[in-house]
Design a protein around this motif. Structure first.
Motif, mmCIF file in Angstrom:
data_model
loop_
_atom_site.group_PDB
_atom_site.id
_atom_site.type_symbol
_atom_site.label_atom_id
_atom_site.label_comp_id
_atom_site.label_asym_id
_atom_site.label_seq_id
_atom_site.Cartn_x
_atom_site.Cartn_y
_atom_site.Cartn_z
ATOM 1 N N ARG A 74 35.052 30.224 30.105
ATOM 2 C CA ARG A 74 36.153 30.691 30.951
ATOM 3 C C ARG A 74 36.035 32.199 31.120
ATOM 4 O O ARG A 74 35.712 32.913 30.188
ATOM 5 N N ASP A 75 36.297 32.659 32.309
ATOM 6 C CA ASP A 75 36.163 34.088 32.601
ATOM 7 C C ASP A 75 37.324 34.536 33.491
ATOM 8 O O ASP A 75 37.145 34.805 34.670
ATOM 9 N N PRO A 76 38.532 34.614 32.925
ATOM 10 C CA PRO A 76 39.682 34.980 33.766
ATOM 11 C C PRO A 76 39.585 36.390 34.323
ATOM 12 O O PRO A 76 39.975 36.623 35.479
ATOM 13 N N LEU A 77 39.054 37.332 33.550
ATOM 14 C CA LEU A 77 38.943 38.696 34.059
ATOM 15 C C LEU A 77 37.904 38.789 35.167
ATOM 16 O O LEU A 77 38.087 39.538 36.137
ATOM 17 N N GLY A 78 36.820 38.043 35.040
ATOM 18 C CA GLY A 78 35.833 38.027 36.119
ATOM 19 C C GLY A 78 36.406 37.429 37.393
ATOM 20 O O GLY A 78 36.144 37.919 38.500
ATOM 21 N N ASP A 79 37.210 36.380 37.235
ATOM 22 C CA ASP A 79 37.841 35.783 38.418
ATOM 23 C C ASP A 79 38.825 36.757 39.055
ATOM 24 O O ASP A 79 38.933 36.831 40.290
ATOM 25 N N LEU A 80 39.550 37.510 38.206
ATOM 26 C CA LEU A 80 40.494 38.494 38.755
ATOM 27 C C LEU A 80 39.752 39.602 39.487
ATOM 28 O O LEU A 80 40.176 40.042 40.568
ATOM 29 N N GLY A 81 38.623 40.069 38.908
ATOM 30 C CA GLY A 81 37.846 41.113 39.579
ATOM 31 C C GLY A 81 37.318 40.654 40.922
ATOM 32 O O GLY A 81 37.351 41.401 41.904
ATOM 33 N N ASP A 82 36.821 39.408 40.979
ATOM 34 C CA ASP A 82 36.335 38.882 42.260
ATOM 35 C C ASP A 82 37.459 38.758 43.278
ATOM 36 O O ASP A 82 37.246 38.953 44.487
ATOM 37 N N ARG A 83 38.658 38.454 42.797
ATOM 38 C CA ARG A 83 39.786 38.311 43.715
ATOM 39 C C ARG A 83 40.236 39.671 44.247
ATOM 40 O O ARG A 83 40.535 39.803 45.455
#
Length: 309
Positions: A74-83
């Motif tokens: 899981r990579d919530p911070l990576g998903d937030l950065g991409d968003r």
């Protein structure tokens, strides 16, 4: 106000996005490592001091990575950065590796992590002071890396005198006295130099391979200094049991080649280098080993399926 989200929570991504979208005012988002022997993230620095001094102005969301297998991919911070930065990979990566400051859900600044809590606190307060007047700017004189005035060098100390140096001096002028006393330097008939036995033992350099009896022990010392035991003394290596290729891929043996190929491609895509580039080096290495394992297993499974068709 502080919130701690954990990678092992299946809803961590949705919870993180909800905090970003629903928090009014200043919001700090960052990732931390967490383990059983560590204090809770909100009690560690610089987060505890930020809450104590600026808790009325700043909301903190700390995303904790426990390093468990449950939350490994899981990579919530990576998903937030991409968003937040769909057009900039560098800015998206900065979100995962630094302190992200947002205001009313909009990214305002990313502060780089310096590693030391005191350094991180100074730079965070400096960034916050630029976003709101309710946070005073930190003392510039205490900025990490500011060179302090050096003290005047001290005068070097005089080396302590040794008894040997004080006792040393010119040799006696009366060479005949030395010969009469039979001391060091006297000569035996025929011109050979004669040295008293006790003087010879003291003057000869000690050899580390001589024991108390004078026996040569060089082979013993050489063996002791070996980093690995001699040949023939090592325990036989145990080869790990070979994993079933079908189990590695999670495939059923009654699947067709097309179905198996589709499942294989979906599995291997999750370990693509672009998918794990923002993760820690140990996770990238783990993904690389897993990729090799999947490829080897697929080569075996594909061969069986082609030979059976």
């Amino acid at each position: 106000m502080q919130f701690v989200l954990f990678f092992s929570d299946k809803q961590v991504r949705e919870q993180l996005f909800a905090h970003v979208d629903g928090t009014r005012g200043l919001l700090l988002v960052t990732g931390v490592r967490h383990g059983p022997a560590m204090r809770s993230p909100e009690a560690r620095e610089p987060f505890a001091t930020l809450e104590f001094l600026h808790g009325r102005v700043l909301t903190q969301v700390l995303v904790a990575d426990e390093g468990t297998a449950d939350g490994m991919w899981r990579d919530p911070l990576g998903d937030l950065g991409d968003r937040l930065y769909p057009e900039s990979r560098d800015d998206a990566y900065a979100v995962t590796s630094g302190y992200l400051l947002l205001e009313d859900g909009r990214p305002r600044k990313v502060v780089r992590k310096h590693g030391l809590p005191a350094s991180d606190l100074w730079f965070l307060e400096d960034a916050l002071s630029q976003l709101t007047s309710r946070v005073p700017a930190p003392d510039p004189a205490r900025k990490p890396g500011t060179k302090r005035p050096e003290r005047a060098p001290r005068s070097p100390r005089r080396p302590a005198s040794t008894g040997a140096s004080e006792a040393s001096g010119p040799p006696p002028a009366d060479e005949g006295w030395r010969r009469r006393a039979g001391g060091e330097g006297s000569r035996a008939p025929g011109g050979s130099r004669r040295v008293r036995p006790e003087r010879a033992a003291a003057s000869e350099p000690s050899r580390p391979w001589d024991d108390a009896s004078g026996q040569d022990t060089r082979e013993t010392h050489a063996a002791d200094s070996e980093a690995t035991p001699p040949r023939g003394t090592r325990a036989p290596l145990r080869m790990p049991a070979r994993k079933d290729a079908w189990a590695v891929l999670g495939l059923a043996r009654d699947m067709s080649l097309d179905e198996a190929r589709k499942a294989f491609r979906a599995l291997i895509a999750g370990y693509h280098p672009d998918k794990v580039a923002h993760l820690a080096p140990e996770f990238q290495e783990l993904a690389e080993r897993r990729t090799r394992e999947i490829l080897e297993a697929w080569e075996e499974v594909e061969g069986e399926l082609k030979s059976g068709t």
